[in-house]
Scaffold this active site. Structure first.
Site, mmCIF file in Angstrom:
data_model
loop_
_atom_site.group_PDB
_atom_site.id
_atom_site.type_symbol
_atom_site.label_atom_id
_atom_site.label_comp_id
_atom_site.label_asym_id
_atom_site.label_seq_id
_atom_site.Cartn_x
_atom_site.Cartn_y
_atom_site.Cartn_z
ATOM 1 N N GLN A 169 50.781 37.099 -4.048
ATOM 2 C CA GLN A 169 50.234 37.695 -2.351
ATOM 3 C C GLN A 169 49.473 38.854 -2.548
ATOM 4 O O GLN A 169 48.444 38.574 -1.927
ATOM 5 C CB GLN A 169 51.554 38.168 -1.953
ATOM 6 C CG GLN A 169 52.603 36.919 -1.521
ATOM 7 C CD GLN A 169 53.997 37.578 -0.680
ATOM 8 O OE1 GLN A 169 54.184 38.796 -0.436
ATOM 9 N NE2 GLN A 169 54.833 36.585 -0.303
ATOM 10 N N ASP A 318 60.891 32.510 -6.680
ATOM 11 C CA ASP A 318 61.629 32.481 -5.859
ATOM 12 C C ASP A 318 62.917 31.651 -5.934
ATOM 13 O O ASP A 318 63.673 31.291 -4.998
ATOM 14 C CB ASP A 318 60.874 31.552 -4.641
ATOM 15 C CG ASP A 318 59.966 32.333 -3.936
ATOM 16 O OD1 ASP A 318 60.127 33.728 -3.936
ATOM 17 O OD2 ASP A 318 58.564 31.710 -3.687
HETATM 18 C C1 S3P Z 1 54.038 33.725 -2.712
HETATM 19 C C2 S3P Z 1 54.140 34.590 -3.647
HETATM 20 C C3 S3P Z 1 55.663 35.186 -4.358
HETATM 21 C C4 S3P Z 1 56.508 34.426 -3.661
HETATM 22 C C5 S3P Z 1 56.464 34.058 -2.179
HETATM 23 C C6 S3P Z 1 55.218 33.183 -2.106
HETATM 24 C C7 S3P Z 1 52.879 33.204 -2.361
HETATM 25 O O1 S3P Z 1 55.589 36.461 -3.681
HETATM 26 O O2 S3P Z 1 57.937 35.083 -3.886
HETATM 27 O O3 S3P Z 1 57.847 33.206 -1.564
HETATM 28 O O4 S3P Z 1 52.723 32.237 -1.807
HETATM 29 O O5 S3P Z 1 51.709 33.860 -2.807
HETATM 30 P P1 S3P Z 1 54.896 37.715 -4.722
HETATM 31 O O6 S3P Z 1 53.391 37.507 -4.870
HETATM 32 O O7 S3P Z 1 55.246 39.086 -4.064
HETATM 33 O O8 S3P Z 1 55.808 37.832 -5.780
#
Ligand code: S3P
Length: 440
Positions: A169, A318
């Site tokens: 993210q 996840d």
């Molecule tokens: C996601 C990244 C993950 C994941 C989330 C979706 C994404 O989060 O837990 O459900 O689509 O980039 P983080 O980047 O905070 O680990």
């Protein structure tokens, strides 16, 4: 509110598909919205989280509509988003919130972003800090949470930033900010996280390069000219995990799930299940819109405990709630290492695993950032009522546990499931799962 109660079930069987990948759906909408021309998306996940992204991008000037089975996006071009008239409410979706904040950080417009009770408790400073380096300004609740008011940089400055936690993210928010910034933006990640953003940006014509050494160095050239594309979205491996693990733990089961995304950066659960001796058969592997896709057959069989390294966490981040359920049914101990990030998901999933398994009669303990599960070799008491705290994956994981335990398992609120897996109940019942719903 709807409660769901999962009962011990006989063999689950069938061949099915799960809804589209949530991460890829958000990205297809966002990238389509800043591309020029029309993007056609097939297989978009039509769930609450993704529909929030549709509404937000529409409020920012993109034209997005559904036409039959397709979603059509008429993008505004990089830098072309316009100021929203109202607060942008991202509901339960951390991904949508952080990715959009990234995109807005290099548009000279003001926006106010909020979310539901769960999202308002999650840290936003992890994107605000690096996005400030581009020149964006933020005013957030308690300095780090939603609701926040932001003003994107009028004259963005390219940034070089090393992401301090493994987070796709954060990486993606910065890449989106880099799109409307002159020159080269560089992001360094020490641990490889899901790379859907990099793949899709490349596919839409961005100049993006990834140098794989000890850490990954990702560079993107700003003022990118993206042009609309056709995008096929595979089934979400994070959703397939629930019927998949259900088949592994309910005696006699055999379930095939077609068209699952098997990007190696997302496939950590499948590796973990194999380490535990699970019978998974991967067939018909192919590439669609740059993403690997396959059909997977899950068959019931004995599972054994395993030691799951912290390095696996980014590729199954996840999936820990459902992986912990598989571990509870295995024989012997499973040690999941390096789970600090679970504390900042839709709920505190670290605590949700410890408390939920304990209330289902499974011996489990925390050791620092690790969790140790003592598997009960298929003989689980169950009999718990679980509060899911607006967390879809916690809700689905404990329902799966209830399909194989002696006494039923109840979850207090089914609503959150709709954020990622519309049709979960119907799909599970279609395979033979006994899940009752009770209105309260
Ligand atoms: C996601 C990244 C993950 C994941 C989330 C979706 C994404 O989060 O837990 O459900 O689509 O980039 P983080 O980047 O905070 O680990």
């Amino acid at each position: 509110m709807t409660k769901l109660i999962a009962h011990s079930s006989s063999a689950l069987t069938g061949c099915t598909e799960v809804p589209g990948d949530k991460s890829i759906s958000h990205r297809a909408l966002i990238i389509g919205a800043v591309a020029l021309g029309r993007t056609i998306v097939r297989g978009l996940l039509e769930a609450e989280d993704v529909l929030r992204t549709v509404s937000a991008l529409t409020a920012l000037g993109a034209i997005i509509k559904r036409s039959g089975e397709e979603w059509l996006i008429d993008g505004v071009g990089v830098g072309g988003l316009t100021a929203p008239e109202d607060v942008i409410d991202m509901g339960n979706s951390g991904t949508a919130a952080r990715l959009l904040i990234g995109l807005l950080a290099t548009h000279d417009i003001r926006a106010v972003v909020t979310g539901d009770h769960s999202l308002r408790s999650r840290p936003m400073d992890r994107v605000m800090e690096p996005l400030s380096l581009f020149g964006a300004t933020f005013d957030a609740f308690e300095g780090r949470r939603l609701p926040l008011s932001m003003h994107g940089a009028a004259e963005p400055i390219p940034v070089e930033y090393e992401v301090p936690v493994a987070s796709a993210q954060i990486k993606s928010a910065l890449l989106f900010a880099g799109l409307n910034t002159p020159g080269i933006t560089t992001i360094i990640e020490r641990e490889a996280t899901r790379d859907h953003t990099e793949k899709m940006l490349k596919n839409f014509g961005a100049e993006i390069h990834v140098e794989m050494a000890e850490s990954h160095r990702i560079t993107i050239r700003g003022y990118a000219e993206l042009s609309g594309r056709e995008v096929f979205i595979p089934g979400d491996p994070s959703s397939a995990a629930f019927p998949g693990v259900a088949a592994l733990i309910v005696p006699g089961s055999e379930v095939t799930i077609r068209n699952i995304g098997v990007n190696p950066r997302r496939a950590g659960l499948f590796e973990t299940l194999r380490d535990m001796g699970a019978s998974l058969e991967i067939a018909n592997k192919r590439i669609l819109s740059g993403e690997p896709v396959a059909d997977i057959t899950f068959r019931h069989g004995p599972l054994t405990g395993a030691d799951i390294p912290a390095s696996r966490a980014p590729s199954m981040i996840d999936e820990y709630p459902i992986a912990a359920v598989a571990a509870a049914f295995a024989s012997g101990q499973t040690l999941f290492r390096g789970l600090a990030e679970l504390r900042v998901k839709e709920s505190d999933r670290f605590i949700a695993i410890i408390n939920g398994l304990t209330s289902c009669g499974v011996p489990v303990r925390a050791e620092g950032d690790d969790i140790l599960v003592e598997g009960l070799n298929g003989q689980l008491p169950g009999g718990a009522k679980i509060s899911v705290n607006l967390d879809h994956r916690v809700a689905m994981a404990y329902l799966v546990l209830g399909l194989g335990s002696e006494k039923p398992v109840e979850i207090d609120d089914a609503t959150a499931i709709g954020t990622s897996f519309p049709g979960f109940l119907k799909l599970m019942r279609g395979l033979g799962a006994k899940i009752d719903s009770v209105e309260s």
